[in-house]
Design an enzyme around this catalytic site. Sequence first.
Site, mmCIF file in Angstrom:
data_model
loop_
_atom_site.group_PDB
_atom_site.id
_atom_site.type_symbol
_atom_site.label_atom_id
_atom_site.label_comp_id
_atom_site.label_asym_id
_atom_site.label_seq_id
_atom_site.Cartn_x
_atom_site.Cartn_y
_atom_site.Cartn_z
ATOM 1 C CB SER A 72 -1.033 0.191 1.068
ATOM 2 O OG SER A 72 -2.142 1.013 0.977
ATOM 3 C CG ASP B 157 -6.530 -2.429 -3.758
ATOM 4 O OD1 ASP B 157 -7.129 -1.172 -3.296
ATOM 5 O OD2 ASP B 157 -5.529 -2.571 -3.615
ATOM 6 C CG HIS C 271 -5.825 -2.068 -0.009
ATOM 7 N ND1 HIS C 271 -4.911 -1.590 -1.042
ATOM 8 C CD2 HIS C 271 -4.985 -1.628 1.142
ATOM 9 C CE1 HIS C 271 -3.935 -1.083 -0.598
ATOM 10 N NE2 HIS C 271 -3.801 -0.843 0.597
#
Length: 303
Positions: A134, A233, A263
Site C-alpha cells: 500500500s 482493490d 486491498h
Amino acid sequence: MQEDYVWVRKLQNIFAAKPKNNYRVFDRSIYSEDGSHSIPIRVFHPKERKSDDILLFFHGGGWVLGNNDTYTKDCMKMAESTGRTVLSVDYRKAPEYPFPAGFEDCYRVVDILTNNLELTGLTDAKKLSLIGNSAGGNLVAAVCLRLRDEGKTLPGKQILINPVTYWDHTEQAPFESIYVNGFDYGLTSKKMQEYMEMYEPDEALRKSPYISPLMAADFSDLPDALIITSEFDPLRDEGEAYGVKLKEAGTYTRVFQAQETVHDYLTGPSVNGIVSKTYKLIKEFLDESLKGSEYIGKQNDAP
C-alpha cells in the site's frame, strides 16, 4: 480518517502482536541525516535462513497508520516464508509529519545501508531488496526513483504490493478500479483520498513523482520489479499501470493480480491459501525462479 486516525492508531496498538522470540527479533535505529531524530528498525531473522539476501520492508497504512509493532506478525511471516532476514522501517507518520518526512526516513535508511554494507553483512547492494504494501509500496517506488535520479546505489529488487502510484482518488481519477472497487471492499476511494490529503495537503505537490510514481518522466534504469495487485482493490489499476510503464521502459517487471482478494488481504487470514501462494511468488521472484501466470488464485494456482 482525518477525524478518527488517532483512535485507529490506539486500537491497532492494543491488538498489535508483540515479538515472541527475542532471539529472532531485534530493535535497532538509524539517525536522520540532520541528527534530529532516530528511525527505528526492527530486525526479523527466520528460523531457517535460506538466503543471505535481506528484505527491507516499508509498511502500509496510508502514511498515517501502522508501526513496527502492528506489523510484527506480518514481518515474522515474511521472514519465515522467504527464508530471509527482514528489516522493518518505522518511518514518521502524517499528518503530524507530512511529506516528505516519512519518505525522507525511508530514503535515508536505504542510502545508509547500500553505502555501508558492513551494517548488514552483505557484500553487494544488489542483495538488498525493498518490499512494501500500500503506502509502503508507494515509498518503495518513490525511493527507487530518487536513488536513480541522484545517481545513488540502487537495491537489487523492488516488490510493490497493492501500491499507491497516483495522486487522485476522486471521481475525476482515470482508473476504473477507483469506481468499481471504491466503496464496498474495506479501503474506499474516499479513505484513500483522505490519506493522500493528510500526507500532502497541497494538491499540486501531490503530482511529484516521489508521491505519485506514475508522474515520473522516466521509468528506466530501475531495479527489477514485482507488482502484486488485488482484484477488488481501488488501487488495482494504478498499480498495474505502473508495471506497464516499467516494462515499456525496459525494466524487468512481473505484474500479478491476486484473484478474489481485497486491498489488505496479505495481512489478514489466508483464504484458499492465497497468502501462502503470494509469499511463494515473492520468494520465487527473489530466487529468480518465478514462473506461472499473471494471476494468483482463482484463475490459476500458479506459481
